[in-house]
Design a protein around this motif. Structure first.
Motif, mmCIF file in Angstrom:
data_model
loop_
_atom_site.group_PDB
_atom_site.id
_atom_site.type_symbol
_atom_site.label_atom_id
_atom_site.label_comp_id
_atom_site.label_asym_id
_atom_site.label_seq_id
_atom_site.Cartn_x
_atom_site.Cartn_y
_atom_site.Cartn_z
ATOM 1 N N ARG A 73 8.054 -7.871 57.560
ATOM 2 C CA ARG A 73 7.895 -7.887 59.017
ATOM 3 C C ARG A 73 6.554 -8.501 59.414
ATOM 4 N NH1 ARG A 73 10.596 -2.731 58.248
ATOM 5 N NH2 ARG A 73 8.659 -1.516 58.405
ATOM 6 N N GLN A 74 5.523 -8.193 58.636
ATOM 7 C CA GLN A 74 4.208 -8.778 58.906
ATOM 8 C C GLN A 74 4.247 -10.295 58.737
ATOM 9 O OE1 GLN A 74 0.891 -7.185 59.710
ATOM 10 N NE2 GLN A 74 0.834 -9.365 60.286
ATOM 11 N N LYS A 75 4.895 -10.771 57.702
ATOM 12 C CA LYS A 75 4.989 -12.218 57.467
ATOM 13 C C LYS A 75 5.773 -12.919 58.571
ATOM 14 C CE LYS A 75 4.610 -12.107 52.411
ATOM 15 N NZ LYS A 75 5.348 -12.299 51.118
ATOM 16 N N LEU A 76 6.801 -12.244 59.085
ATOM 17 C CA LEU A 76 7.567 -12.832 60.182
ATOM 18 C C LEU A 76 6.685 -12.984 61.419
ATOM 19 C CD1 LEU A 76 10.177 -13.821 61.498
ATOM 20 C CD2 LEU A 76 10.737 -11.418 62.001
ATOM 21 N N VAL A 77 5.935 -11.938 61.746
ATOM 22 C CA VAL A 77 5.029 -12.005 62.894
ATOM 23 C C VAL A 77 3.982 -13.103 62.679
ATOM 24 C CG1 VAL A 77 3.233 -10.758 64.174
ATOM 25 C CG2 VAL A 77 5.372 -9.606 63.566
ATOM 26 N N ASP A 78 3.412 -13.169 61.487
ATOM 27 C CA ASP A 78 2.418 -14.203 61.176
ATOM 28 C C ASP A 78 2.995 -15.599 61.395
ATOM 29 O OD1 ASP A 78 0.673 -12.202 60.471
ATOM 30 O OD2 ASP A 78 0.921 -12.473 58.299
ATOM 31 N N ALA A 79 4.224 -15.819 60.908
ATOM 32 C CA ALA A 79 4.851 -17.143 61.018
ATOM 33 C C ALA A 79 5.104 -17.518 62.472
ATOM 34 C CB ALA A 79 6.151 -17.164 60.218
ATOM 35 N N ILE A 80 5.574 -16.544 63.252
ATOM 36 C CA ILE A 80 5.869 -16.810 64.665
ATOM 37 C C ILE A 80 4.596 -17.092 65.455
ATOM 38 C CG2 ILE A 80 6.565 -15.613 66.784
ATOM 39 C CD1 ILE A 80 8.980 -14.545 65.230
#
Length: 506
Positions: A73-80
């Motif tokens: 979930r953290q990586k998804l937020v970072d990517a967005i």
């Protein structure tokens, strides 16, 4: 890179956990105290205290810990946020909505086997229907909150359908910041919209798996003065493309199960056998070894039906010296295998069958070696066409022409499908990711060349009706390709021996 035997490690870990669990229960019963492991509360999915043979300590799903889901979930937020910053988008607040799947019914009150939306499962680990994940984030990558909406409490429904995970259990088990009942979803979205301005919604309108949640999101967007939205699908698929050690272990086990099931199905073969019987045998052998179900409707094609790429009727008999082409795999705790083998049901390849089989096998081995050196799956496909063309030409089945383009076009007529796709939680995994990107370590792909010679082919008649495909699942590593389905025999001598031994024991 990989442990020698994931299956034994998996079994050992689970047995140790189970023994500790049982010991703890017995000790507390003897002492007359209450065990600190909650042996009475059952969640809506397996948990360490109810399914110690499946779920280890701090795992949400088998082998995948709570921390890994939080990192995803953290990586998804970072990517967005990185994407928004790069494009200089004028949004300070983001809301990501990922729904679960809803139950589907085959008739009144009779549901199909439930399969979770893999985007939702990848980010939450929640295996229950009618749930939803909402991630809210500000401009700072560390400034995000995850709320899991679970099914409302319903004592009557739980009598019929089994227990549910309620908000008070969900926070600790799934490692989310907050949890609310599904009936609060609309209220939550609206309150967030009213309290903050400049919100960018991330929701996949084109692939909405849950009708009711989709209606709520549409209502939210209709009432919002800010109609800015985008799909998070590409970002999620970008994460899913690279497998973690836990995912690799699960996929290795999925391949091991399917490989053994193929061996048993080959040994079960005989002239006159029904395609449906081989289907049932494969299904049984996978499930008996721990797979939940087959990963897709299998192709079990005897004789000239093997020249039909997606033949799934599986309702004919396989006679005499015919080949059977089986394309099958299983799903093991959310991860798929995808293997194809072709074998003679009487235990002996004819000469034309052998010639074609050897061509496909040689090409497949070369392609596997090229996996780490070829720039993309599309480039691998071009290699397949050229290699097939050259070998068919060497047999005199394609006219002698100096141009590679001619050979590739001629080969494509006999193998009109791509040679590879990404593999993971879905069989055709991460479909939003093109096959023209660079192949990198951590990816798992299929390698599946084939030759299909229909009855209308201009090739010599002895080859008519032959359909052959050989498919393996391959992990890309820094040290080269690792064939996860390596335990599934594909050499001619091995295959003939397995089938003949099965025939002799009947």
């Amino acid at each position: 890179m990989l442990p020698v035997n994931h299956h034994n490690i998996f079994k050992t870990c689970r047995s140790v956990i189970f023994k500790k669990f049982c010991t703890k229960v017995v000790e507390n019963v003897v002492k007359g105290t209450v065990c600190d492991i909650n042996v009475t509360k059952t969640l809506g999915q397996p948990a360490p205290h109810t399914h110690p043979h499946l779920i280890g300590e701090d795992e949400v799903t088998p082998l995948i810990k709570k921390y890994e889901y939080q990192c995803r979930r953290q990586k998804l937020v970072d990517a967005i946020l990185e994407h928004s910053k790069k494009l200089n988008l004028p949004f300070q607040n983001h809301m990501i909505i990922i729904p679960s799947t809803s139950k589907q019914y085959m008739s009144d009150k009779i549901p199909y086997v439930f399969r979770q939306n893999t985007e939702f499962l990848y980010l939450s680990g929640c295996q229950e229907p009618d749930t939803c994940l909402v991630i809210t984030a500000g401009g700072n990558t560390s400034d995000h909150k995850t709320t899991l909406f679970t099914r409302d409490k319903d004592n009557h429904a739980e009598i019929w359908d089994g227990p549910r995970t309620h908000p008070e259990e969900a926070i600790g088990f799934f490692g989310v910041d907050n949890s609310l009942p599904m009936s609060d979803l609309s209220k939550f979205l609206n309150s967030w919209r009213k309290s903050l301005s400049n919100i960018h919604l991330w929701y996949d309108f084109d692939n909405a798996p849950h009708t009711e949640i989709h209606k709520i999101v549409c209502e939210y967007l209709k009432d919002s003065s800010n109609n800015s939205f985008e799909s998070p699908r590409n970002f999620i698929h970008g994460l899913r493309l690279y497998k973690s050690p836990a995912e690799i272990a699960l996929m290795q086990r999925s391949c091991d199960i399917a490989s053994k099931a193929f061996v048993e199905s080959m040994g079960f073969s005989r002239p006159g056998i029904g395609e449906n019987q081989l289907f049932a045998k494969m299904d049984f052998e996978c499930r008996i070894r721990g797979a939940e179900y087959l990963a897709y409707p299998p192709v079990v094609a005897g004789g000239n039906r093997a020249t039909i790429i997606h033949y799934i009727n599986n309702n004919q008999l396989v006679y005499g010296n015919e080949l059977v082409l089986m394309d099958a795999g299983c799903e093991y705790h959310g991860y798929a295998s995808d293997i194809t083998r072709t074998w003679p049901v009487n235990g002996k390849f004819t000469e034309p069958q052998r010639e074609m089989y050897e061509i496909v096998l040689e090409v497949q081995k070369e392609l596997i070696e090229l996996c780490g050196k070829t720039p993309s799956l599309d480039a691998l496909f071009e290699c397949m066409c050229l290699l097939l063309g050259k070998r068919l030409q060497s047999l005199g089945l394609i006219n002698v022409q100096p141009a590679n383009n001619y050979l590739m076009k001629a080969a494509y007529q006999l193998c009109p499908h791509h040679v590879s796709h990404y593999l993971g939680m879905d069989v055709h995994d991460t479909p939003s990711i093109g096959r023209n990107i660079k192949i990198k370590p951590g990816m798992i792909i299929t390698v599946e060349p084939g030759i299909y010679i229909s009855e209308k082919s201009s090739l010599p008649k002895q080859y008519h009706g032959i359909g052959i495909r050989i498919e393996d699942d391959v992990l890309i590593t820094v040290n080269g390709p690792v064939v996860l389905s390596r335990k599934c025999p594909k050499e001619i001598d091995e295959i003939e021996k397995i089938v003949c031994e099965g025939l002799s024991n009947k």
